[in-house]
Structure formats: structure tokens, C-alpha cells
Enzyme design. Structure first.
Site, PDB file in Angstrom:
ATOM      1  N   GLU A  77       0.824  -1.204   0.000  1.00 22.93           N
ATOM      2  CA  GLU A  77       0.000   0.000   0.000  1.00 22.93           C
ATOM      3  C   GLU A  77       0.865   1.264   0.000  1.00 22.93           C
ATOM      4  O   GLU A  77       0.596   2.213  -0.717  1.00 22.93           O
ATOM      5  CB  GLU A  77      -0.914  -0.024   1.239  1.00 22.93           C
ATOM      6  CG  GLU A  77      -1.797   1.190   1.416  1.00 22.93           C
ATOM      7  CD  GLU A  77      -2.947   1.218   0.415  1.00 22.93           C
ATOM      8  OE1 GLU A  77      -3.179   0.204  -0.254  1.00 22.93           O
ATOM      9  OE2 GLU A  77      -3.590   2.275   0.307  1.00 22.93           O
ATOM     10  N   ASP A  78       1.915   1.257   0.791  1.00 17.69           N
ATOM     11  CA  ASP A  78       2.626   2.510   1.073  1.00 17.69           C
ATOM     12  C   ASP A  78       4.012   2.642   0.451  1.00 17.69           C
ATOM     13  O   ASP A  78       4.614   3.704   0.539  1.00 17.69           O
ATOM     14  CB  ASP A  78       2.799   2.671   2.596  1.00 17.69           C
ATOM     15  CG  ASP A  78       1.464   2.803   3.306  1.00 17.69           C
ATOM     16  OD1 ASP A  78       0.478   3.098   2.623  1.00 17.69           O
ATOM     17  OD2 ASP A  78       1.416   2.597   4.523  1.00 17.69           O
TER      18      ASP A  78
END
Ligand code: MN
Length: 736
Positions: A77-78
Site C-alpha cells: 500500500e505505502d
């Protein structure tokens, strides 16, 4: 302790032979590297969060893959890490869990209606094909809420609300009490700080009394229980969770002294027999409160919880609750389905063997006897074996569609106007073909254009929902209406010309509309459409127009029915239908399409049985087109009395009490049922034909709407017509 030390300790926990678990150590190093430039709002390195989540997962005694996935849960996600990287380094199972977590991350949340929240919960469960996704997600949420102070006020409230609405009910369903309790207590602090403080200080005020009291009870019990020679006996005092006290105080309006189980003792032993023995001993020791004994061992709660509960009265008259359970029951009570990994260590690889895992949960649940167990199981089944998908609008509203639904279904679920003007679609921000099948959690945006030429003919075969199919058909029917009007206009124009009248001139007069009304049509267009599809003989229309325009009837064109053309002034009739030119002729309502007041109707002169009245679109009517001269104008009387027979066809997913539920809905509305026929539709669907009575079309639409609301009902249509949705566009009938 430094992060590295904590990571090493975590890795050591999963190395049964001593040393460190290599995959966990590697996952930590991988996550630390991936997140190295990121910091939490508190200023700590981001990897603290990943490590803390992994520690919670380890406390739940989940397996090694879950711990590895927890460490990696935010990398995709990051950071620039991809799922491919994770497959390569840590294998498919871990990658699947991380992928599931990444997708959950995308789910938007804002305060929603209860129904939507329930959909959201179901979607979360359905998206998490592997239950470990949910378990790691709960750990993630737990750590987030533990560290919420660093966030803004608004953000805190939103996260607390979402936790209360979505995650704590899921934790409850899965029986993970420790996490559920902490999520609720911490959320409460942000949602109602005053109520929270009130309880905390009330508990503080009584803390000394409580601990003395509990210590004394424990001592007494330990002494008596020593006679039973239980090996691993534990007696603990505990305080009820803040949130459950809060609920009792504020929702049941109780004072803190009225809560029996505020003081609670928990006795944990090795075997079931010991549980019952302990119960016997302590019931001798203290007076049990009547009707407070519950045996959740022989009858476990639906979320797998087992214990004996009893409330006793202490020496000073203070009631207190005692829970008695085995160590295994204790672990299940704390960790619910997560306890599976502890008690099936080295057993089935549930990640790869999805079916087996579901089977395990199912059989665990199906042995439950609790009264709401059935409900729970059916919920759980819809969650886990779902044939539905839950997707989002760009604004975050949840739309529920059957599995296999496409972006076109989505568009029509939003509004027929959106579907009819659809020119393309985006799923998760990417332009996709419009027949793209939707997946749980997709965010769908429909691209529309005002100059769209309407739905494609092939869409009917693409869509999955009957709603979309019906709306597309309706659009085409309306389109055909335009064609019908054109054809009707040509025919009428030609016919009027024989009488020396130009249609264009006639349309400018009031007589034109009057003629329409006499022919039971609301507007000139309706009448033209009627001529176009053969529902109205063009000669009859021409004659009415001619009469209204005050032109003489040409004697060389005699038409039997026209010679007796008298219009009833008072539009009343016993049957409810006025037959043009025949004051009180026998009227029968056709059984094939069961017209009710408000429907557009046509009359057909039968041989010997008067006039049979059909709905204008009835399939049988189009079959009678050759006998044009036998059609007769009919309209509804201004006042219709009594009820009219109607037949509806209900398509539904079959289940045990389906028919009972449907008939109950009808009974509630005082709708008599004259007949029921059922047939299987394949694919677990059932089609019910119900013969009922209603007052008019609007009434019928309301009834259909209610029936549509019954769980499992897919479609409700009126019988005898092309599949047109019952709550169709408002009646175009003469009297509507
Ligand atoms: Mn996270």
C-alpha cells in the site's frame, strides 16, 4: 527494548527448536527497509506499526504466515514493493494475505445507515477469502486505535466510529473477545469522553472495596476447591469491560451498583468434569441467584464461546458473577476462531485448502444449538459462501449486486437514467470495457453522455440483474413507441385524407383531443401509438375525429359499431369498465394479463361472451391483430369499486420460510391470495405465481414493492406480459 530486539524476540517465539524463525526475521528486515523513509505521526519510524501488529498477531497465536504477512501488511500500500516481490520472497500464501489487506485498505468509510454498515461488514468478510486477512486486519486496527492520540480530533472520531460500526462486530462474530473488548473500550473514549470518564472514576472510587472483596472471595474459593485436587486451577478476579458497563448504564438506564457482573470471578480448570465439580462446590459456598445460571458448555454461544455462568450472593449481600471454563474454552473465549491455530498446530494448511477451512468453520458453527445460532450461521454463510458482490460508488456508497454483475448492472442499479446514458466505465480509476465483471470492493464510476444513443441491444445478454434487463427492455419498448407513433400517424393521415381532413389541421383543434378521450386515450400521441401497434382500428379513430370536428358522416362508409356511437356521459359501470358504444355490455377481464384500474386496456369482442378486456401490451392481444375489427374502445370508469384480480410472478432464491414470509407480507396488507403455483427455475431459484386482488394499479405496485423487500426475492413482475417490471412507469391508461 529496541525495535531490533523486539523483532528478534518475535522471531524466537516461532522457532520451536530454539534460535530465530528465519522467515519472520527476514520479513522484519524487508519491512524495515521498505518503510525506512516513512514515519508515523508520532515521529516513530513507520516499521514500529508493522512490528506491533505482528506482535498482536503472535499473541493471538496465529501461524507463521500470518505473522510474516502482518510485518509486510503496509508495504504494498505505502511503498514501491509489489505483490510480485512478496510472492517471490515469502510465497503465495503470505502474498495473498497481504493483497487482501491492501484491498481492505481501499474501502472508504463514512458514517452510514445500519443496512449499509451491515453490507460493509459482509463485504469485508467476503473479500477476505482467507480468514487470516480479517484477523491481521483486526490486529492492525487495534494498534491504530491504541495510537490514535497522534491524530486530529475529526480523524479520531471517524476511526473510532468505524471501529465500533464495523470492526468490533466482526471481532464479536469471530469470538475474539480480547480484541473486541479493547476496540470498544478505546473507541468509547473518543466517542463519548464524558461517559467514559464517568465510568472510570466510578470504578476508581470502588477500586479498594472491589479488590478487597474479590481477594476475600478468591481465598474462600481456593480453600474449598483444594479438596478437588485440580492440577491447573486458576482463580482470577476481573472487572467487566468499560463498554459493557457503559451499555448497561446508559442504554438500560442502570446505576453502576445495579450491574451484577461488575464483580466477576473466573475459574479456569483442565476438564469439563472439573467445571461442573467446581460449580457444585461454589454453589455450596455461596447462595446462587435464581435464574442467573447459564450453561454455555452444553449449549455454546454461536461464536463458539463456552463457559458456565452463575451469579452468587456474597456475604455482605453483594452479587458477583462467576465464569467457569477449561483452558481450551478460555483460549477460544479470548481468541475465537483464531484459537483454531493454537489447537490445530501443524494441522491442515488452511491457506491452500480454502474449502477445508470453510468446512471447519461451518462444522464448528453448525453444531451450535443456541437460539440465534441459525441466524449466525446463515449470516456467516452469506459472508463466506457469498453469491453477492459489494462495490462502491465514487462517493463511497455500497451497492450490492449478484456475483457476476457487470458495470452495466451497476449503472442501472444507480438509476435507469445513468444506465441509458452510459458510454463507458471506470473501475478503481481505470477505464474498462463495459462488460467487465465486478469484484468485491471495486470502486465503480460510470461515464455517461447526454448524446448517448441508449443501451446497446446486446446489453440484455451481458447484464446479470433482472433490474437492468427490465430497464433496458423498457427503454426499447419506449423506443418502439416512437416508431409506433410514426406508423400510426401515417395510417391516420391517409385515412383522414379519404374524408377530406388533414391530420395536421385536425391536431390544431380541441376536437382532436376530445376524440382521443372518447377512444380512451390520454393524449394524441398515445392514440397514434395505439393505432401504430394495432390496438385501435384506424377507421374508428378517423370516424371519432370526424364526428368531433363536426363533419358529416359519409353514408357510403357504414360501420356497424359507429352507427350506434353514443358516448356515456356518466362514466360509471358495474364492471368498472366502460365499453365504447355499448352501455352495459358484459365485460370480462382477461385472465392472461389481469388488467386493473390504471392499466392501459383494450377491449376485444368475443363470440358470445361480451367484451374481454386485456392490458394493451398483452401478448395475446398482439396475436389478435388480424381481427382488428373486433377491437372495441374501452376505458376505466371514473369510479371503480371493489377489487380486481391480478397475478404476479415472484422470482426468488429458495429458502425454508420464503413462501411463509411472502404470504405474511401480503396478509399484513390485507391482500387476499386466491392461488399459488410454484416452479423451480434452476440454480436454486423458485418462481411463484400468486393470484391476488387489488384495488388498482397503484395499489398493485405498492404490493409488489413490499414483496420485493422480502429477503431472497430477486424479481417481481405481473404475469402474462413480456417481462415488464411491475412498478413500471406510471400507467398510461385512459383514466390514470
Ligand atoms: Mn497498518
Amino acid at each position: 527494548m529496541t525495535l531490533e530486539q523486539r523483532a528478534r524476540e518475535l522471531a524466537a517465539k516461532y522457532a520451536p527448536e530454539g534460535g530465530e524463525n528465519a522467515r519472520i526475521a527476514e520479513a522484519y528486515a524487508f519491512a524495515a527497509e521498505a518503510h525506512k523513509d516513512q514515519f508515523r505521526q508520532s515521529g516513530e519510524p513507520y516499521v514500529t506499526h508493522a512490528l506491533a501488529v505482528a506482535e498482536i498477531v503472535a499473541d493471538m497465536a496465529l501461524d507463521e504466515d500470518s505473522v510474516v504477512a502482518a510485518l509486510l501488511h503496509d508495504t504494498v500500500e505505502d511503498t514501491s514493493v509489489t505483490i510480485r516481490d512478496i510472492v517471490d520472497r515469502f510465497g503465495e500464501t503470505v502474498a495473498e494475505i497481504v493483497d487482501g489487506l491492501t484491498k481492505l485498505e481501499r474501502i472508504p468509510y463514512s458514517s452510514k445507515e445500519e443496512q449499509e454498515v451491515e453490507n460493509l461488514r459482509k463485504m469485508l468478510m467476503a473479500m477476505s477469502k482467507d480468514i487470516r486477512v480479517i484477523l491481521v486486519k483486526l490486529a492492525d486496527r487495534l494498534h491504530n486505535i491504541r495510537t490514535l492520540d497522534a491524530k486530529s480530533d475529526a480523524k479520531r472520531r471517524l476511526i473510532a466510529l468505524e471501529t465500533m460500526d464495523v470492526y468490533s462486530p466482526i471481532a464479536h462474530r469471530l469470538g475474539i473477545t480480547t480484541i473486541k473488548t479493547e476496540l470498544e473500550d478505546r473507541s468509547l473514549r473518543y466517542l463519548d469522553p464524558i461517559g467514559y470518564d464517568e465510568i472510570v472514576s466510578a470504578l476508581e472510587n470502588t477500586a479498594e472495596f472491589r479488590s478487597e472483596f474479590i481477594a476475600r472471595v478468591k481465598e474462600n474459593m481456593a480453600e474449598k476447591l483444594s479438596g478437588l485436587n485440580i492440577k491447573n486451577l486458576s482463580i482470577e478476579g476481573r472487572v467487566k469491560s468499560l463498554y459493557s458497563i457503559y451499555r448497561k448504564m446508559f442504554m438500560q438506564n442502570k446505576t453502576i451498583d445495579e450491574i451484577y457482573d461488575l464483580y466477576a470471578i473466573r475459574v479456569i480448570v483442565d476438564t469439563k468434569e472439573e467445571c461442573y465439580n467446581v460449580l457444585g462446590v461454589i454453589h455450596d459456598l455461596y447462595k446462587p441467584m435464581p435464574r442467573r445460571f447459564k450453561d454455555y458448555i452444553s449449549t455454546p454461544k454461536p461464536n463458539l464461546y463456552q463457559s458456565l455462568h452463575t451469579t452468587l450472593i456474597g456475604r455482605e449481600g453483594t452479587p458477583f458473577e462467576v465464569q467457569i471454563r477449561t483452558w481450551e474454552m478460555h483460549h477460544v473465549a479470548e481468541y475465537g476462531v483464531a484459537a483454531h491455530w493454537k489447537y490445530k498446530e501443524g494441522g491442515v494448511d488452511v491457506g491452500e485448502d480454502y474449502e477445508k477451512k470453510l468446512g471447519w468453520i461451518r462444522s464448528m458453527l453448525e453444531t451450535q444449538q443456541d437460539s440465534d445460532a441459525e441466524d449466525f450461521i446463515s449470516n456467516f454463510k452469506t459472508d463466506m459462501f457469498t453469491d453477492e458482490v459489494y462495490v462502491f460508488t465514487p462517493k463511497g456508497d455500497v451497492i450490492n449486486l449478484p456475483a457476476g454483475a457487470t458495470t452495466i448492472d451497476f449503472a442501472y442499479a444507480i438509476h435507469s437514467g445513468v444506465g441509458n446514458r452510459m458510454v463507458g466505465a471506470k473501475v478503481n480509476n481505470r477505464i474498462v470495457p463495459i462488460d467487465t465483471v465486478l469484484n468485491n470492493g471495486d470502486i465503480v464510476e460510470i461515464l455517461t453522455s447526454k448524446v448517448s444513443r441508449g443501451p446497446g441491444r446486446d446489453w440484455i445478454n451481458i447484464v446479470r440483474t433482472s433490474e437492468a434487463r427490465t430497464k433496458i427492455k423498457q427503454w426499447y419498448k419506449k423506443e418502439r413507441r416512437e416508431e409506433n407513433i410514426v406508423q400510426g400517424r401515417e395510417a391516420l393521415d391517409a385515412e383522414l385524407k379519404k374524408n377530406g381532413i388533414l391530420l395536421a389541421d385536425a391536431e390544431k383543434t380541441e376536437g382532436m383531443l376530445a376524440a382521443c378521450r372518447r377512444l380512451s386515450f390520454n393524449t394524441v400521441e398515445d392514440m397514434l401509438a395505439g393505432i401504430g401497434y394495432g390496438g385501435l382500428a384506424v377507421q374508428r379513430a378517423a370516424n371519432r375525429i370526424r364526428e368531433e370536428l363536426g363533419r358529416p358522416v359519409k353514408p357510403e362508409q357504414p360501420e356497424s359499431s359507429d352507427q350506434v356511437a353514443t358516448v356515456p356521459v356518466v362514466r360509471r359501470s358495474e364492471s368498472g369498465v366502460i365499453v365504447e358504444g355499448a352501455a352495459d355490455c358484459l365485460v370480462k377481464f382477461a385472465r392472461c394479463c389481469t388488467p386493473v384500474p390504471g392499466d392501459e386496456i383494450v377491449g376485444f369482442v368475443t363470440r358470445g361472451y361480451g367484451v374481454s378486456v386485456h392490458r394493451a401490451g398483452c401478448a395475446n392481444v398482439s396475436g389478435m391483430a388480424e381481427n382488428r375489427d373486433r377491437f372495441v374502445g374501452v376505458c376505466w370508469a371514473d369510479v371503480t369499486e371493489g377489487s380486481f384480480a391480478a397475478s404476479i410472478e415472484i422470482t426468488a432464491r429458495d429458502r425454508v420460510t420464503l413462501i411463509a414470509d411472502i404470504t405474511a407480507v401480503l396478509a399484513n396488507q390485507h391482500i387476499p391470495i386466491h392461488g399459488i403455483q410454484t416452479k423451480k427455475n434452476g440454480g436454486g431459484e423458485i418462481v411463484l405465481q400468486l393470484d391476488i386482488s387489488v384495488n388498482d394499479r397503484r395499489h398493485l405496485e405498492a404490493v409488489c414493492g413490499r414483496v420485493h423487500g422480502v429477503r431472497g426475492v430477486v424479481d417481481v413482475v405481473r404475469s402474462g406480459m413480456e417481462r415488464e417490471a411491475a412498478p413500471a412507469a406510471a400507467g398510461k391508461g385512459a383514466e390514470a
